[in-house]
Write a protein that holds these residues in place. Structure first.
Motif, mmCIF file in Angstrom:
data_model
loop_
_atom_site.group_PDB
_atom_site.id
_atom_site.type_symbol
_atom_site.label_atom_id
_atom_site.label_comp_id
_atom_site.label_asym_id
_atom_site.label_seq_id
_atom_site.Cartn_x
_atom_site.Cartn_y
_atom_site.Cartn_z
ATOM 1 N N GLU A 29 4.850 -1.186 -1.582
ATOM 2 C CA GLU A 29 4.891 -2.616 -1.298
ATOM 3 C C GLU A 29 3.727 -2.971 -0.371
ATOM 4 N N TYR A 30 3.045 -4.083 -0.687
ATOM 5 C CA TYR A 30 1.904 -4.523 0.103
ATOM 6 C C TYR A 30 2.196 -5.898 0.701
ATOM 7 N N SER A 31 1.679 -6.119 1.894
ATOM 8 C CA SER A 31 1.822 -7.425 2.530
ATOM 9 C C SER A 31 0.954 -8.446 1.793
ATOM 10 N N TRP A 32 1.183 -9.726 2.056
ATOM 11 C CA TRP A 32 0.396 -10.769 1.387
ATOM 12 C C TRP A 32 -1.083 -10.633 1.729
ATOM 13 N N PHE A 33 -1.364 -10.225 2.991
ATOM 14 C CA PHE A 33 -2.756 -10.083 3.401
ATOM 15 C C PHE A 33 -3.416 -8.902 2.702
ATOM 16 N N CYS A 40 -9.889 -9.603 -3.302
ATOM 17 C CA CYS A 40 -11.292 -9.821 -2.911
ATOM 18 C C CYS A 40 -12.141 -8.601 -3.283
ATOM 19 N N ILE A 41 -11.623 -7.413 -3.003
ATOM 20 C CA ILE A 41 -12.357 -6.185 -3.310
ATOM 21 C C ILE A 41 -12.594 -6.062 -4.815
ATOM 22 N N LYS A 42 -11.585 -6.422 -5.607
ATOM 23 C CA LYS A 42 -11.696 -6.292 -7.064
ATOM 24 C C LYS A 42 -12.698 -7.265 -7.669
ATOM 25 N N GLY A 257 -5.209 5.789 5.937
ATOM 26 C CA GLY A 257 -4.364 4.680 5.514
ATOM 27 C C GLY A 257 -5.091 3.633 4.701
ATOM 28 N N PHE A 258 -4.394 2.552 4.448
ATOM 29 C CA PHE A 258 -4.898 1.491 3.581
ATOM 30 C C PHE A 258 -6.233 0.931 4.069
ATOM 31 N N TRP A 259 -6.350 0.672 5.376
ATOM 32 C CA TRP A 259 -7.565 0.031 5.890
ATOM 33 C C TRP A 259 -8.736 0.994 5.923
ATOM 34 N N HIS A 260 -8.465 2.300 6.109
ATOM 35 C CA HIS A 260 -9.537 3.288 5.970
ATOM 36 C C HIS A 260 -10.066 3.266 4.530
#
Length: 355
Positions: A29-33, A40-42, A257-260
């Protein structure tokens, strides 16, 4: 930074319910942000093939005051988390350096821990085969699995055979692997092909050599990431990562993690254009310096290698020879795949002690 550490523990806590059962291919599960950042990355260029050197498990255990085995378990669970990041972003091939041939030099206790953990995780994957095949996920083993205990060899062979025909996503598990051993094996395969008459020496080029590697005809590595802050490749995918973007991250693998991950992809997008330019120049250079077809026809017509001025090469003969060479190489590579399949079938039928 503290925010990264807090983010890591929150992500790991939310993901733990998925990985406790050994699941590697279930959506997190991912947050809205996070979903917004992914979109944006895609919008930019996304790598097709990501490769990871999963370093820092033992240091993570020491820093976190947990056992080495617990750290390895978290490291294996992290693979599932990262696979989900890749799947959501649209990456189609992921390679992970899970066990090097050099790791056989470690203590018997540590090796037995790792072998037991690998057996457990691959066993979980076998239970999820229906979901894995439904998603079209291929699990490909890269390395000399004959060095592992019989039970682990059997499981690895079974999981690769069961997913061999899937094409939507590929996970390369590099086990009992080094790049030097892989390239040595490729040279042996080509040598056997020439000695048996399946190939001619002039048939051998970069493409044929590449397809004899454990990675076969997979796309080259677009980005190679190593955790723990170590700046070296450790004999990993030296051929496939020739033009890849390299990223060395100062965080231990279980903390990744995700941000890395997002930061690494942004770095790839920043460098991707220049990498593509270098690749294009290299391909143009190869076209100029490789004239193997004309050279082969010159030999066939009895022309001197030193003086080609009197050697007329008919275009139809060149095309005919090219077709013949392609037929030979394709037949050789097809036979190589059949031998690989037969090898896996034999390994999957290993008789275990006590069975």
């Amino acid at each position: 930074p503290p925010s990264f550490k807090l983010s890591y523990y929150n992500e790991y806590k939310s993901y733990l319910s998925m990985t406790e059962s050994g699941a590697w291919f279930k959506r997190a599960e991912y947050s809205w942000f996070q979903r917004f950042v992914i979109r944006c990355i895609k919008a930019g260029t996304v790598p097709r093939h990501l490769s990871f050197i999963m370093d820092g498990n033992r240091r993570f255990a020491k820093n976190s005051n947990i056992t080495r085995l617990d750290s390895y378990k978290q490291g294996f669970n992290k693979i599932g988390e990262v696979l989900d990041y890749c799947e959501v972003l649209g990456v189609t091939t992921v390679s992970v350096y899970a066990f090097s041939i050099e790791n056989f030099k470690r203590s018997e206790e540590e090796k037995n821990e790792l072998f037991s953990l690998m057996t457990e995780k691959i066993g979980y994957l076998m239970k999820e085969l229906d979901q894995i095949n439904e998603k079209g996920i291929r699990i490909h083993i890269m390395g000399n699995i004959s060095l592992f205990p019989p039970q682990l060899q059997q499981l690895l062979a079974k999981i690769e055979l069961a997913t061999m025909e899937n094409t939507n996503f590929c996970l390369n598990l590099c086990l009992s692997y080094t790049s030097r051993e892989e390239m040595t094996n490729s040279v042996k395969c080509l040598t056997e092909g020439v000695l048996s008459g399946s190939l001619e020496i002039l048939d051998i080029n970069e493409d044929v050599f590449n397809r004899c590697l454990y990675s076969e005809d997979q796309p080259p590595v677009d980005m190679l990431l190593r955790t723990s802050g170590e700046v070296r490749l450790s004999d990993y995918m030296m051929w496939q990562a020739n033009f890849s973007v390299l990223k060395f991250i100062k965080v231990m693998w279980p903390e990744f993690g995700f941000w890395h991950f997002i930061g690494a992809i942004l770095e790839y997008q920043r460098q991707e254009y220049f990498t593509r330019v270098y690749q294009s120049k290299y391909k143009m250079f190869c076209k100029k310096v490789t004239s193997s077809e004309n050279e082969a026809i010159s030999h066939m017509k009895g022309c001197s290698q030193l003086d080609h001025s009197n050697c007329s090469i008919d275009q139809s003969e060149a095309e005919e020879y090219t077709c013949e060479r392609n037929r030979r190489t394709n037949a050789f590579l097809s036979e190589l795949k059949n031998r690989r399949r037969q090898f896996l079938i034999e390994k999957s039928k290993i008789t275990l002690e006590g069975s």
